[in-house]
Design a protein around this motif. Structure first.
Motif, PDB file in Angstrom:
ATOM      1  N   CYS A   4     -23.294  67.835 -27.985  1.00 42.20           N
ATOM      2  CA  CYS A   4     -22.739  69.186 -27.974  1.00 42.20           C
ATOM      3  C   CYS A   4     -23.924  70.116 -28.143  1.00 42.20           C
ATOM      4  N   LEU A  51      -9.015  64.989 -23.405  1.00 43.26           N
ATOM      5  CA  LEU A  51      -9.306  65.729 -24.633  1.00 43.26           C
ATOM      6  C   LEU A  51      -8.247  65.403 -25.680  1.00 43.26           C
ATOM      7  N   LEU A  54      -4.899  66.332 -27.876  1.00 40.87           N
ATOM      8  CA  LEU A  54      -4.018  67.262 -27.175  1.00 40.87           C
ATOM      9  C   LEU A  54      -3.196  66.553 -26.113  1.00 40.87           C
ATOM     10  N   VAL A  59      -5.335  73.237 -20.986  1.00 40.74           N
ATOM     11  CA  VAL A  59      -6.675  73.559 -21.467  1.00 40.74           C
ATOM     12  C   VAL A  59      -7.391  74.330 -20.365  1.00 40.74           C
ATOM     13  N   SER A  81      -3.385  62.653 -22.690  1.00 45.47           N
ATOM     14  CA  SER A  81      -4.437  63.664 -22.926  1.00 45.47           C
ATOM     15  C   SER A  81      -5.370  63.820 -21.746  1.00 45.47           C
ATOM     16  N   SER A 100      -9.640  75.276 -25.720  1.00 47.56           N
ATOM     17  CA  SER A 100      -8.367  74.708 -26.156  1.00 47.56           C
ATOM     18  C   SER A 100      -7.215  75.668 -25.884  1.00 47.56           C
ATOM     19  N   THR A 104     -10.099  78.413 -28.361  1.00 46.35           N
ATOM     20  CA  THR A 104     -11.346  78.145 -29.070  1.00 46.35           C
ATOM     21  C   THR A 104     -12.220  77.248 -28.197  1.00 46.35           C
ATOM     22  N   GLN A 106     -14.535  74.336 -27.250  1.00 48.21           N
ATOM     23  CA  GLN A 106     -14.715  72.977 -27.766  1.00 48.21           C
ATOM     24  C   GLN A 106     -16.157  72.492 -27.600  1.00 48.21           C
ATOM     25  N   ASP A 122     -13.008  65.004 -28.027  1.00 49.80           N
ATOM     26  CA  ASP A 122     -12.010  65.042 -29.086  1.00 49.80           C
ATOM     27  C   ASP A 122     -12.180  66.370 -29.819  1.00 49.80           C
ATOM     28  N   THR A 123     -11.092  67.076 -30.068  1.00 47.92           N
ATOM     29  CA  THR A 123     -11.181  68.394 -30.701  1.00 47.92           C
ATOM     30  C   THR A 123     -11.744  68.331 -32.111  1.00 47.92           C
ATOM     31  N   SER A 124     -11.684  67.171 -32.760  1.00 50.25           N
ATOM     32  CA  SER A 124     -12.225  67.035 -34.111  1.00 50.25           C
ATOM     33  C   SER A 124     -13.658  66.525 -34.112  1.00 50.25           C
ATOM     34  N   LYS A 126     -16.371  67.677 -31.796  1.00 49.51           N
ATOM     35  CA  LYS A 126     -16.891  68.492 -30.699  1.00 49.51           C
ATOM     36  C   LYS A 126     -18.320  68.132 -30.307  1.00 49.51           C
TER      37      LYS A 126
END
Length: 497
Positions: A4, A51, A54, A59, A81, A100, A104, A106, A122-124, A126
């Motif tokens: 990221c 993703l 979700l 998205v 997802s 998202s 927000t 990602q 994965d949103t958790s 990033k």
């Protein structure tokens, strides 16, 4: 591939301004980004995305656009997802990001010419997004790992350098700091040299700034202006203004703003030369040319400094009047055209538009019949609150200073139906020694019938009071300044005279 990145954070890792760098060069491993790939000729975009966690939601794919951000595509995620950003046309290259449903960001993605790849995230987590099938993203993954490692080292050395207790430690830490910074800078340079056609090379070229050189000594004296000239002359090295991808970065427009703020004289002719060069260089850009033309138009239509509206008039006469109004919607086109015609007649150095108005006794009073070294022309409204404050102040300057400096005041009531209030205000405030005039309704109607421009347009009167300063030949010296600024200008010119 897991990563990221935040572009501004990676760019901030450089500390090359501290001293002359030294040390070994760490070179990146050879890659093939920017060369022809098997699916490089594929039309459109097909970017698969997974993703988690979700599901059954939409998205978005967004991009930078100058100093802002914009959404360019969307994908619906299924029970697994999974979704696809798909379209018949390719997106303009640059830095994009996945957004998202809650709007927000990602993680970010490089969008090069090959737009057939996949994203898993994965949103958790990033910072652990995985991108496969994109050579530019692979190249950037390698750079990101190296830059994060060097960045941490640079930060540690920098903190230690700031708290060093003796010269020996300071020298040692500074040498190590410059070595680490040089390795990072050389890594970028090597990417540019080895992969000149890559998106990453373009990004590095567009965000780099010239390093300030050592001041040379000429004829025994240091040439203190040399660093400024050097940086200005090399500010845009390797940047192609017609490259639409520049807009899809967060650093091109701030760099452009800094260039005009620090390296271009605020004098309008200097600005015009720079604007002309940039716009002509960008002319073939489908997105960047209209963006830059609009940016410069908005900036100089109502400029920060007096006289810079000359740049807007130049843009109108040399771009819009020659066909570029097609990039504007009808409302914007009307605004640009009307504003241009309002400014053409009142440029600094030009003769002031003729005023033959009716005075308080009913006689015609001509601006050009005034014999004075300077003439202040004040357009005001007797019912305007600000005018009620400023006109007595103007009279105070006139009575106590300007009258003795051969300054005349030509005051114009802009509303023909407010003559009683106008005369009453003049009498009550004892605005004596001025020429007070207004345009009768009959004169205004005759002017409109003849198709002649009104003085409100010729003098660009969209607020009151509006003030001008003219020389003895009735050429415009200044406009839209405060009374204090007019006073300083009159005093300065009187001394020179």
């Amino acid at each position: 591939m897991k990563y990221c990145f935040t572009w501004m954070a990676l760019l901030a890792l450089s500390v090359s301004a501290l001293a002359q760098p030294a040390g070994k060069t760490t070179k990146p491993k050879p890659k093939t980004a920017g060369t022809v790939a098997p699916n490089a000729g594929s039309s459109g975009r097909n970017i698969a995305i997974t993703l988690t966690p979700l599901k059954n939601c939409k998205v978005y794919l967004g991009s930078y656009m100058g100093t802002g951000r914009t959404l360019v595509d969307s994908a619906v995620l299924n029970e697994k997802s999974q979704g696809v950003f798909k379209g018949d046309k390719k997106l303009t290259g640059g830095i994009y990001f996945v957004v998202s449903p809650q709007m927000t960001i990602q993680f970010e993605v490089l969008m090069d010419n090959i737009q057939q790849f996949s994203i898993v995230g994965d949103t958790s987590l990033k910072d652990q997004a995985v991108i496969r099938g994109s050579l530019d993203n692979e190249l950037f993954k390698t750079y990101t790992g190296f830059s994060v490692e060097k960045g941490q080292l640079i930060q540690q050395l920098s903190n230690a350098y700031k708290t060093a207790s003796n010269k020996t430690d300071s020298s040692r830490l500074l040498e190590a700091l410059n070595k680490a910074d040089k390795e990072l800078q050389d890594y970028r340079k090597n990417i540019i040299e080895q992969h000149p056609n890559s998106l990453l090379a373009m990004l590095f070229n567009s965000m780099k700034r010239p390093e300030i050189p050592t001041v040379p000594v000429v004829n025994g004296k240091p040439d203190s202006a040399y660093p400024y000239r050097f940086v200005k002359n090399h500010f845009w090295d390797d940047v192609l203004f017609s490259d639409d991808r520049l807009l899809r970065t967060p650093f091109f427009e701030p760099k452009l703003d800094d260039y005009f703020r620090y390296y271009v004289s605020p004098e309008p002719d200097s600005i015009i030369e720079e604007v002309k060069y940039i716009l002509l260089s960008a002319r073939t850009g489908k997105e960047i040319y209209p963006y830059l033309l609009t940016k410069f138009t908005n900036k100089y239509m109502n400029p920060e400094f007096m006289g810079q509206d000359k740049v807007f008039v130049y843009l109108f006469e040399n771009f819009y009047a020659k066909g570029d109004t097609m990039i504007l919607n009808p409302a914007s086109r009307k605004t640009v055209v009307e504003r241009a015609y309002s400014l053409m007649a009142n440029q600094l150095g030009k003769p002031a538009p003729v005023l033959n108005l009716t005075d308080t006794t009913g006689k015609t009073s001509s601006l050009y019949s005034i014999n004075a070294d300077f003439t202040v022309v004040a357009f005001w409204d007797p019912n305007c609150g600000h005018c009620k404050e400023e006109m007595p102040r103007l009279d105070s300057f006139y009575q106590h200073k300007w009258k003795g400096m051969k300054v005349a005041v030509y005051g114009v009531n802009i509303y023909e139906n407010e003559v009683p209030a106008w005369k009453k205000f003049i009498t009550e405030k004892k605005l004596e020694g001025w020429i007070h005039a207004y345009q009768t309704k009959a004169a205004k109607d005759a002017e409109e019938k003849a198709g002649q421009p009104n003085y409100r347009q010729l003098y660009d009167i969209f607020k009151t009071p509006t003030l001008y300063l003219l020389d003895k030949d009735k050429r415009i010296i200044a406009k839209q300044l405060s009374l204090e600024q007019f006073d300083d200008l009159i005093a300065t010119k009187t001394k020179k005279k």
